[in-house]
Scaffold this active site. Structure first.
Site, mmCIF file in Angstrom:
data_model
loop_
_atom_site.group_PDB
_atom_site.id
_atom_site.type_symbol
_atom_site.label_atom_id
_atom_site.label_comp_id
_atom_site.label_asym_id
_atom_site.label_seq_id
_atom_site.Cartn_x
_atom_site.Cartn_y
_atom_site.Cartn_z
ATOM 1 N N LYS A 293 19.587 53.857 18.340
ATOM 2 C CA LYS A 293 20.554 54.740 19.175
ATOM 3 C C LYS A 293 20.616 53.818 20.499
ATOM 4 O O LYS A 293 19.749 53.644 21.144
ATOM 5 C CB LYS A 293 19.518 55.763 19.438
ATOM 6 C CG LYS A 293 19.149 56.617 18.114
ATOM 7 C CD LYS A 293 18.516 57.923 18.813
ATOM 8 C CE LYS A 293 17.774 58.751 17.761
ATOM 9 N NZ LYS A 293 16.538 58.243 17.460
ATOM 10 N N ASP B 100 14.611 50.993 14.614
ATOM 11 C CA ASP B 100 15.448 51.236 15.767
ATOM 12 C C ASP B 100 15.876 49.890 16.405
ATOM 13 O O ASP B 100 15.516 48.604 16.148
ATOM 14 C CB ASP B 100 14.146 51.384 17.095
ATOM 15 C CG ASP B 100 13.836 52.882 16.724
ATOM 16 O OD1 ASP B 100 14.474 53.601 15.986
ATOM 17 O OD2 ASP B 100 13.145 53.420 17.517
ATOM 18 N N ASP C 12 4.709 53.374 20.063
ATOM 19 C CA ASP C 12 4.029 54.156 19.327
ATOM 20 C C ASP C 12 4.994 55.203 18.612
ATOM 21 O O ASP C 12 5.843 55.733 19.275
ATOM 22 C CB ASP C 12 2.724 54.868 20.011
ATOM 23 C CG ASP C 12 2.333 55.530 18.935
ATOM 24 O OD1 ASP C 12 1.208 55.296 18.191
ATOM 25 O OD2 ASP C 12 2.640 56.881 18.847
ATOM 26 N N GLY D 95 9.991 51.182 18.177
ATOM 27 C CA GLY D 95 9.240 50.564 19.154
ATOM 28 C C GLY D 95 8.025 51.377 19.741
ATOM 29 O O GLY D 95 8.070 52.578 19.449
ATOM 30 N N GLU E 93 0.909 -1.104 -0.105
ATOM 31 C CA GLU E 93 -0.119 -0.069 0.045
ATOM 32 C C GLU E 93 0.863 1.270 0.036
ATOM 33 O O GLU E 93 0.496 1.985 -0.826
ATOM 34 C CB GLU E 93 -1.110 -0.083 1.304
ATOM 35 C CG GLU E 93 -1.841 1.238 1.499
ATOM 36 C CD GLU E 93 -3.155 1.002 0.601
ATOM 37 O OE1 GLU E 93 -3.547 2.137 0.508
ATOM 38 O OE2 GLU E 93 -3.299 0.042 -0.050
ATOM 39 N N ALA F 134 4.540 51.561 25.321
ATOM 40 C CA ALA F 134 5.001 50.784 26.059
ATOM 41 C C ALA F 134 3.802 50.903 27.441
ATOM 42 O O ALA F 134 3.563 49.880 27.910
ATOM 43 C CB ALA F 134 6.268 51.224 26.515
ATOM 44 N N MET G 234 11.861 56.257 29.995
ATOM 45 C CA MET G 234 13.378 56.335 30.119
ATOM 46 C C MET G 234 13.666 57.086 31.493
ATOM 47 O O MET G 234 14.498 57.802 31.481
ATOM 48 C CB MET G 234 13.688 57.410 29.091
ATOM 49 C CG MET G 234 13.378 56.897 27.703
ATOM 50 S SD MET G 234 13.603 58.298 26.238
ATOM 51 C CE MET G 234 11.958 58.947 26.412
HETATM 52 N N1 SAH Z 1 7.801 54.998 21.382
HETATM 53 C C1 SAH Z 1 8.081 54.059 22.502
HETATM 54 C C2 SAH Z 1 8.772 54.813 23.729
HETATM 55 C C3 SAH Z 1 10.423 55.125 23.299
HETATM 56 S S1 SAH Z 1 11.046 55.690 24.616
HETATM 57 C C4 SAH Z 1 6.503 53.789 22.825
HETATM 58 O O1 SAH Z 1 5.715 54.140 22.530
HETATM 59 O O2 SAH Z 1 6.528 53.088 23.610
HETATM 60 C C5 SAH Z 1 12.030 54.464 25.175
HETATM 61 C C6 SAH Z 1 11.409 54.027 26.646
HETATM 62 O O3 SAH Z 1 10.293 53.246 26.552
HETATM 63 C C7 SAH Z 1 12.493 53.131 27.378
HETATM 64 O O4 SAH Z 1 13.516 54.032 28.140
HETATM 65 C C8 SAH Z 1 11.266 52.566 28.334
HETATM 66 O O5 SAH Z 1 11.113 53.232 29.248
HETATM 67 C C9 SAH Z 1 10.216 52.438 27.392
HETATM 68 N N2 SAH Z 1 9.890 50.960 26.890
HETATM 69 C C10 SAH Z 1 9.921 50.608 25.618
HETATM 70 N N3 SAH Z 1 9.409 49.393 25.565
HETATM 71 C C11 SAH Z 1 9.636 49.025 26.798
HETATM 72 C C12 SAH Z 1 9.533 47.650 27.164
HETATM 73 N N4 SAH Z 1 8.933 46.688 26.520
HETATM 74 N N5 SAH Z 1 9.432 47.304 28.615
HETATM 75 C C13 SAH Z 1 9.569 48.598 29.211
HETATM 76 N N6 SAH Z 1 9.780 49.786 29.028
HETATM 77 C C14 SAH Z 1 9.837 50.147 27.869
#
Ligand code: SAH
Length: 476
Positions: free
Chosen positions: A279, A257, A312, A310, A22, A341, A392
């Site tokens: 950066k 980024d 927004d 990362g 088969e 975040a 940050m």
């Molecule tokens: N545009 C991004 C923020 C950029 S500034 C947003 O909207 O989320 C980068 C900061 O975002 C980091 O220093 C930290 O404070 C925060 N951040 C981003 N991703 C993160 C994560 N996965 N966990 C914790 N903090 C985060």
């Protein structure tokens, strides 16, 4: 990876099948469709196989089936490009496999992965489109289940559709200027109503749409490039939006980024260029002016550029600055928001940013001092019933806490530090603003600092990674 995935052209090639039951019949059926010259050796041969070998060959088919009703002999391997062994005797199977291997002929022993040089995947056959699934031999049942699910997604007529597209290749070469234009033509066909028409059985309607598209593409001025600013979300790749996914798959070049994970970059089209303009804190970085110049340069060449950030792009992401530069240069742009975040981490850490009983406002604050040295409204951030989220902020944690206390926040106000939020290595440390600094040493960037009564709910509402000991405040 244990196996190298490949498709083998067997047209007019000799393939030896040992075994006459088969399973052998199923293999022969597939091999014949590949136009292979199949030799089958077995002392007992199923009647269907004998019939198959005696049938007058289809004049269009190049393949053939020859049967030897006897035991296998080592000489049978002569000239074979591939060997499939399917006898019920394990020792015989292994012996033949060893002989084949010694001669450098790829061999598959049915249901014996260890002995096989190659294994055969589960397939979804929409000739010439073929979807294959392999679990690397770990679970044929899983492979079959996956196949069943994928079957439902892949239109029955997708093979004919592929042939139809091939038929348009020459016309598109004659009528369209370059590969980029041709690719866009085919993308519009595959993504748009023409594909749907064809799949639904209306080949004529599809052809009409294709001709229209060809005419408009050929007379249109060269497509102008554009930039799409895309928010990648906080970390978990599944938090990317559908629109962001689409933008990544359409992009010619992606400037991302450093923080954007490789799992998200994997969504990009295979031949898109990926450029990190990250950066890194302290490390080499691309200046904002350089990034702006790169975006303008590539969009001016007519490319579809994605700028992937990362979270927004408009929340502490300098997205606004980049768009200002594009607007000034007259480059078209659009923005796909991302989960920032604060929102991702609020959800994954179990900290509702507002709550009717605890907080009626939430403020996103940067922990960095602004260009002009202006301070945020500390009194508002320290007020009762407010949630403050510091981006940050890790490096300046002690100054932030001092400011909040100075402006009237009670020392026992709940506070949380969340590192690597929404990712498998998420870490949550909860304390009060007076004691939170002591937990900071154990955390790495990126970290978000959240202050407010709502942090008190974390102990009850934390759900993500709760078992893995990632919640430092509770395991401590
Ligand atoms: N545009 C991004 C923020 C950029 S500034 C947003 O909207 O989320 C980068 C900061 O975002 C980091 O220093 C930290 O404070 C925060 N951040 C981003 N991703 C993160 C994560 N996965 N966990 C914790 N903090 C985060």
């Amino acid at each position: 990876m244990n196996y190298f995935p490949a498709f083998f052209n067997l047209k007019g090639q000799r393939v030896l099948v040992v075994g006459g039951g088969e399973v052998a019949l199923r293999k022969v059926t597939l091999l014949e469709r590949c136009d292979a010259l199949v030799t089958l050796v077995a002392p007992d041969v199923a009647p269907e196989l004998v019939e198959r070998a005696q049938r007058t060959p289809d004049p269009a088919a190049l393949g053939s089936l020859t049967i030897h009703t006897r035991e296998f002999l080592p000489d049978d391997l002569e000239g074979a490009r591939l060997v499939i062994v399917a006898t019920s005797r394990r020792a015989v199977n292994r012996w033949i496999a060893n002989l084949s291997d010694a001669r450098g002929i790829p061999v598959n022993v049915v249901d014996d992965r260890e002995t096989s040089r190659f294994i055969v995947p589960a397939i979804i056959d929409r000739d010439p489109v073929m979807v294959t699934i392999s679990t690397g031999g770990t679970s044929p049942v899983l492979a079959r289940r996956l196949r069943e699910r994928l079957e439902a997604f892949i239109p029955k007529r997708v093979g004919d559709f592929a042939l139809w597209l091939r038929g348009l290749r020459q016309t598109s070469m004659d009528r369209l200027r370059d590969t980029q234009e041709r690719r866009r033509f085919f993308e519009t066909l595959v993504d748009g109503p023409a594909a749907q028409r064809f799949i639904d059985g209306d080949a004529r309607g599809a052809a009409r749409l294709a001709q229209q598209l060809l005419a408009t593409t050929a007379t249109a001025p060269r497509a102008l490039g554009n930039v799409t600013l895309v928010g990648a979300g906080p970390g978990d790749p599944e938090l990317l939006t559908l629109k962001g996914l689409r933008a990544l798959q359409d992009a010619d070049i992606i400037f991302h980024d450093r923080l954007v994970s490789s799992a998200i970059l994997d969504y990009a089209r295979r031949d898109a260029s990926l450029v990190s303009v990250g950066k890194s804190a302290g490390g080499t970085s691309t200046s904002q002016a350089q990034i702006n110049a790169l975006l303008i340069e590539h969009a001016s060449q007519g490319k579809r550029v994605v700028r992937l950030k990362g979270g927004d792009p408009f929340v502490f992401g300098r997205g606004g600055e980049e768009l200002e530069a594009l607007a000034k240069a007259g480059i078209a742009f659009s923005v796909v928001p991302g989960i920032t975040a604060a929102l991702g981490i609020g959800a994954y850490a179990g900290i509702p940013l507002t709550h009717r009983d605890h907080s009626h406002s939430v403020t996103f604050v940067t922990g960095h001092a602004g260009k002009d040295g202006k301070e945020p409204d500390w009194r508002a951030l320290a007020a009762p019933g407010a949630t403050a989220v510091f981006y940050m902020g890790l490096a300046r944690l002690e100054q932030i806490v001092a400011k909040l206390l100075e402006h009237g926040a009670p020392a026992d106000r709940p506070a949380a530090l969340v590192a690597h939020g929404t990712l498998p290595n998420q870490r949550v440390a909860t304390a009060t603003i007076a004691t939170i600094a002591a937990t900071a040493a154990a955390l790495e960037s990126p970290t978000l600092f959240i202050v407010g009564e709502v942090v008190g709910l974390q102990a009850t509402l934390g759900w993500f990674n709760a078992e893995s000991g990632a919640d430092m405040s509770r395991s401590a």
